[in-house]
Design a protein around this motif. Structure first.
Motif, mmCIF file in Angstrom:
data_model
loop_
_atom_site.group_PDB
_atom_site.id
_atom_site.type_symbol
_atom_site.label_atom_id
_atom_site.label_comp_id
_atom_site.label_asym_id
_atom_site.label_seq_id
_atom_site.Cartn_x
_atom_site.Cartn_y
_atom_site.Cartn_z
ATOM 1 N N SER A 197 50.005 5.065 -9.364
ATOM 2 C CA SER A 197 48.801 5.051 -10.193
ATOM 3 C C SER A 197 47.803 4.045 -9.640
ATOM 4 C CB SER A 197 49.142 4.710 -11.642
ATOM 5 O OG SER A 197 49.646 3.405 -11.742
ATOM 6 N N LEU A 198 46.534 4.365 -9.829
ATOM 7 C CA LEU A 198 45.434 3.553 -9.321
ATOM 8 C C LEU A 198 44.539 3.161 -10.481
ATOM 9 C CD1 LEU A 198 44.390 2.712 -6.441
ATOM 10 C CD2 LEU A 198 42.936 4.745 -6.509
ATOM 11 N N ASP A 199 44.112 1.908 -10.533
ATOM 12 C CA ASP A 199 43.256 1.462 -11.626
ATOM 13 C C ASP A 199 42.258 0.421 -11.118
ATOM 14 O OD1 ASP A 199 42.228 1.375 -14.165
ATOM 15 O OD2 ASP A 199 43.780 0.050 -14.973
ATOM 16 N N ILE A 200 41.087 0.348 -11.786
ATOM 17 C CA ILE A 200 40.061 -0.659 -11.471
ATOM 18 C C ILE A 200 39.919 -1.559 -12.692
ATOM 19 C CG2 ILE A 200 37.654 -1.063 -10.844
ATOM 20 C CD1 ILE A 200 37.588 1.799 -9.722
ATOM 21 N N ARG A 201 40.075 -2.861 -12.502
ATOM 22 C CA ARG A 201 39.951 -3.814 -13.602
ATOM 23 C C ARG A 201 38.889 -4.846 -13.255
ATOM 24 N NH1 ARG A 201 46.486 -4.579 -14.032
ATOM 25 N NH2 ARG A 201 46.947 -2.442 -14.722
ATOM 26 N N LEU A 202 37.842 -4.888 -14.079
ATOM 27 C CA LEU A 202 36.769 -5.850 -13.872
ATOM 28 C C LEU A 202 37.112 -7.171 -14.549
ATOM 29 C CD1 LEU A 202 33.691 -3.514 -14.485
ATOM 30 C CD2 LEU A 202 34.699 -4.181 -12.301
ATOM 31 N N LYS A 203 36.574 -8.256 -14.008
ATOM 32 C CA LYS A 203 36.868 -9.586 -14.556
ATOM 33 C C LYS A 203 36.259 -9.778 -15.935
ATOM 34 C CE LYS A 203 37.813 -12.372 -10.441
ATOM 35 N NZ LYS A 203 37.416 -13.579 -9.674
ATOM 36 N N ARG A 204 35.106 -9.158 -16.177
ATOM 37 C CA ARG A 204 34.440 -9.287 -17.473
ATOM 38 C C ARG A 204 34.933 -8.195 -18.420
ATOM 39 N NH1 ARG A 204 28.093 -10.674 -16.000
ATOM 40 N NH2 ARG A 204 28.557 -12.482 -14.682
ATOM 41 N N ALA A 205 35.428 -8.627 -19.566
ATOM 42 C CA ALA A 205 35.975 -7.667 -20.533
ATOM 43 C C ALA A 205 34.901 -6.719 -21.067
ATOM 44 C CB ALA A 205 36.638 -8.419 -21.686
ATOM 45 N N ASN A 206 33.656 -7.222 -21.237
ATOM 46 C CA ASN A 206 32.599 -6.365 -21.785
ATOM 47 C C ASN A 206 31.928 -5.492 -20.733
ATOM 48 O OD1 ASN A 206 31.049 -8.215 -20.391
ATOM 49 N ND2 ASN A 206 29.919 -8.978 -22.176
ATOM 50 N N LYS A 207 32.245 -5.728 -19.457
ATOM 51 C CA LYS A 207 31.728 -4.925 -18.337
ATOM 52 C C LYS A 207 30.199 -4.937 -18.253
ATOM 53 C CE LYS A 207 35.681 -1.757 -18.362
ATOM 54 N NZ LYS A 207 36.110 -0.345 -18.398
ATOM 55 N N ILE A 225 44.470 -5.920 -5.562
ATOM 56 C CA ILE A 225 43.602 -6.240 -4.427
ATOM 57 C C ILE A 225 42.240 -6.645 -4.966
ATOM 58 C CG2 ILE A 225 42.629 -5.386 -2.272
ATOM 59 C CD1 ILE A 225 44.828 -3.121 -2.480
ATOM 60 N N PRO A 226 41.814 -7.909 -4.787
ATOM 61 C CA PRO A 226 40.521 -8.351 -5.331
ATOM 62 C C PRO A 226 39.343 -7.777 -4.542
ATOM 63 C CG PRO A 226 41.539 -10.112 -4.078
ATOM 64 C CD PRO A 226 42.538 -8.992 -4.101
ATOM 65 N N PHE A 227 38.203 -7.639 -5.220
ATOM 66 C CA PHE A 227 36.980 -7.164 -4.564
ATOM 67 C C PHE A 227 35.769 -7.816 -5.212
ATOM 68 C CE2 PHE A 227 37.598 -4.214 -8.104
ATOM 69 C CZ PHE A 227 36.334 -4.170 -8.666
ATOM 70 N N GLU A 228 34.651 -7.798 -4.494
ATOM 71 C CA GLU A 228 33.368 -8.295 -5.005
ATOM 72 C C GLU A 228 32.241 -7.422 -4.483
ATOM 73 O OE1 GLU A 228 32.759 -12.390 -4.084
ATOM 74 O OE2 GLU A 228 34.095 -13.118 -5.676
ATOM 75 N N PHE A 229 31.299 -7.092 -5.360
ATOM 76 C CA PHE A 229 30.106 -6.344 -5.003
ATOM 77 C C PHE A 229 28.883 -7.122 -5.499
ATOM 78 C CE2 PHE A 229 32.553 -2.302 -4.676
ATOM 79 C CZ PHE A 229 32.007 -1.838 -3.493
ATOM 80 N N PRO A 230 27.961 -7.544 -4.630
ATOM 81 C CA PRO A 230 26.715 -8.148 -5.129
ATOM 82 C C PRO A 230 25.777 -7.062 -5.648
ATOM 83 C CG PRO A 230 26.709 -8.080 -2.731
ATOM 84 C CD PRO A 230 28.050 -7.546 -3.169
ATOM 85 N N LEU A 231 25.202 -7.298 -6.829
ATOM 86 C CA LEU A 231 24.282 -6.316 -7.415
ATOM 87 C C LEU A 231 22.862 -6.596 -6.937
ATOM 88 C CD1 LEU A 231 25.643 -6.029 -11.068
ATOM 89 C CD2 LEU A 231 25.757 -4.299 -9.278
ATOM 90 N N HIS A 232 22.595 -6.240 -5.699
ATOM 91 C CA HIS A 232 21.284 -6.433 -5.102
ATOM 92 C C HIS A 232 20.737 -5.082 -4.660
ATOM 93 C CE1 HIS A 232 21.464 -10.760 -5.230
ATOM 94 N NE2 HIS A 232 22.595 -10.780 -4.538
ATOM 95 N N THR A 233 19.484 -4.823 -4.970
ATOM 96 C CA THR A 233 18.853 -3.570 -4.562
ATOM 97 C C THR A 233 18.099 -3.761 -3.260
ATOM 98 O OG1 THR A 233 16.889 -4.096 -5.878
ATOM 99 C CG2 THR A 233 18.604 -2.778 -6.939
ATOM 100 N N LYS A 234 17.756 -2.645 -2.640
ATOM 101 C CA LYS A 234 16.996 -2.690 -1.387
ATOM 102 C C LYS A 234 15.556 -2.278 -1.655
ATOM 103 C CE LYS A 234 21.027 -1.632 1.494
ATOM 104 N NZ LYS A 234 21.633 -0.675 2.446
ATOM 105 N N GLY A 235 14.637 -2.946 -0.967
ATOM 106 C CA GLY A 235 13.221 -2.598 -1.098
ATOM 107 C C GLY A 235 12.663 -2.902 -2.465
ATOM 108 N N ASN A 236 11.879 -1.959 -3.006
ATOM 109 C CA ASN A 236 11.216 -2.162 -4.299
ATOM 110 C C ASN A 236 11.997 -1.595 -5.475
ATOM 111 O OD1 ASN A 236 8.984 -3.369 -3.073
ATOM 112 N ND2 ASN A 236 8.035 -1.381 -2.659
ATOM 113 N N LYS A 237 13.225 -1.173 -5.228
ATOM 114 C CA LYS A 237 13.995 -0.555 -6.306
ATOM 115 C C LYS A 237 14.380 -1.582 -7.364
ATOM 116 C CE LYS A 237 15.816 3.358 -3.710
ATOM 117 N NZ LYS A 237 17.027 4.078 -3.276
#
Length: 329
Positions: free
Chosen positions: A4-14, A91-103
């Motif tokens: 089984s595969l699952d994604i768990r975020l650190k923040r409970a409220n997401k 397996i830990p991961f991190e994604f920065p929430l940055h947009t490109k250009g004027n988005k």
């Protein structure tokens, strides 16, 4: 051999904001070691626009051209081809929430014709004899609170047969007088809409008094865009020299636009023939996900209104409409 595969975020409220880091773990549970061809994570933010069925005939020429608008996308390889040991692996991961250009990252919103959604998808590729594993997780994006202090804009209203619009035979209407006020029409989305209503007089008994929250969604073909508008969501040279979505016009029947109002929720605040001259409180909480700060872009608009609805025993329906402006503070 099941895994089984699952994604768990650190923040409970997401809930996240633009510029923050989306962090969590990919959890793999298996009784035995699992052979795989690689594990990847994909983050995506998309605006889906859809025209209502009543608009298909009018806008058939461009119906299929209302393509999803991609706000953000990112893909990383979490684990290269190999083997995951039996038991539970995180397996830990991190994604920065940055947009490109004027988005801009618009706030998460689940509507009828406009849907703004952010998702994380984890894929584990496996050999031909084993089924690939996939898991999707939605997270919420909230816009940053505005820095300027919000000044309340109270509205007083009086409803009589003379103030009603779209009435065919006004002389047949019963006599009534209803007064009230809303404490603000520019509302903080995390605080309730409040006010008061008083039935001063009515020749016909009242059956029910209700509050109806309405979303007004306007979608435009991507070619119908302004040339000079300079809001953060509308920059750079475009195709057309006018920007009807920014002009406040009614686009219900304009070519290239679909404007639809649908109910979000309906709350009954009084039932039966209420006592006259008795204040009735108005109180409505804005539901999460189905509301967002009022949004105006070059391709779509999301606005909100509230209707005060009085139903009389003779089946007359009296409605007073108030446009709302929602924001975060």
């Amino acid at each position: 051999m099941s895994a089984s595969l699952d994604i768990r975020l650190k923040r409970a409220n997401k809930v996240y904001h633009e510029g923050e880091v989306l962090a969590g773990v990919v959890a793999i549970v298996s009784k035995e070691a699992v052979q795989h061809q690689g594990i990847t994570l994909t983050m995506e933010g998309i605006v889906n626009l859809q025209l209502s069925s009543k608009s298909v005939g009018v806008f058939e020429a461009f119906y299929n051209s209302v393509k999803p608008i991609q706000l953000i996308t990112s893909n990383i390889e979490v684990v290269k081809q190999g083997k995951v040991p039996g038991g539970k692996t995180e397996i830990p991961f991190e994604f920065p929430l940055h947009t490109k250009g004027n988005k801009v990252l618009y706030e998460t919103y689940h509507g009828v014709f406009v849907n703004i959604q952010y998702t994380l998808r984890c894929d584990m590729k496996r050999s031909l004899l084993a089924k690939d594993l996939s898991k999707t997780c939605e997270f919420m994006v909230h816009c940053l609170p505005q820095k300027a202090k919000l000044q309340p804009t109270p509205v007083d209203f009086t409803i009589t047969p003379e103030t009603l619009q779209n009435v065919r035979e006004r002389s047949l209407l019963p006599k009534f007088l209803i007064r009230g006020h809303l404490d603000a029409t520019n509302c903080v989305i995390t605080k309730p809409l409040t006010g008061e209503l008083v039935v001063e007089s009515s020749d016909v008994a009242i059956k029910s008094i209700e509050l109806q929250l309405v979303r007004v969604e306007t979608c435009a073909e991507t070619g119908f865009i302004c040339e000079e508008h300079t809001s953060p969501a509308c920059q750079g040279p475009m195709k057309v020299s006018i920007c009807p979505l920014q002009s406040g016009q009614d686009h219900g029947c304009a070519e290239g636009y679909a404007r639809d109002a649908t109910e979000i929720q309906n709350i009954q605040i009084a039932e039966g023939d209420v006592c006259h001259s008795l204040p009735i409180p108005i109180y409505m909480v804005f539901p999460r996900l189905f509301t967002c700060p009022t949004l105006e872009t070059i391709n779509f608009k999301v606005e909100f209104e509230v209707n005060v609805v009085i139903v009389l025993h003779d089946e007359h329906l009296i409605t007073e409409n108030f446009p709302l402006k929602l924001c975060r503070a």
